[in-house]
Design an enzyme around this catalytic site. Sequence first.
Site: not given
Length: 163
Positions: A15, A21, A132
């Site tokens: 990520c 994440r 996100d």
Amino acid sequence: MKEEGDRLINVLFVCLGNICRSPMAEAVFRNLTEKEGLGGQFRIDSAGTGNWHEGKPPHLDTRRMLDLEGVSYEGMTARQVAISDWDEFDYIIAMDRQNYSDLESLRSFDEGVVVATFMDYVYDSDSKDVPDPYFTGNFEEVYELVQKGCENLLADIKEAYQL
């Protein structure tokens, strides 16, 4: 890439900053492999395209979410993706299309590494990106997506490797 005869299947989740994440996906995927008795057959890691959080543990809310679900994140710290990751991992899974694009710009060859977006493994969603939670604050939604995607990714790998 793994050497001939090497039994480890190497999976990297990527990520932006490697604190929300991708570490969540790393922890969930590791948990799933261990529950299925396959933990010893995998090397699982995560990284970020940026270096802002290198050496830091997962985000507090990522840790809280994983704690609620009983998923360990022990020993995990952020790192930046490296060119050498292309040699070491069989699967590099980007949490969104921008991460995927950033990864593709690093790749100068194709040695059989599976590079995909995480949402390629979440079959019942129209979304193209894992949101996100660093910006949205919705760690619960991300956990649900991560759980589904990790289950499907593991099923695909089990089929591919006849595990």
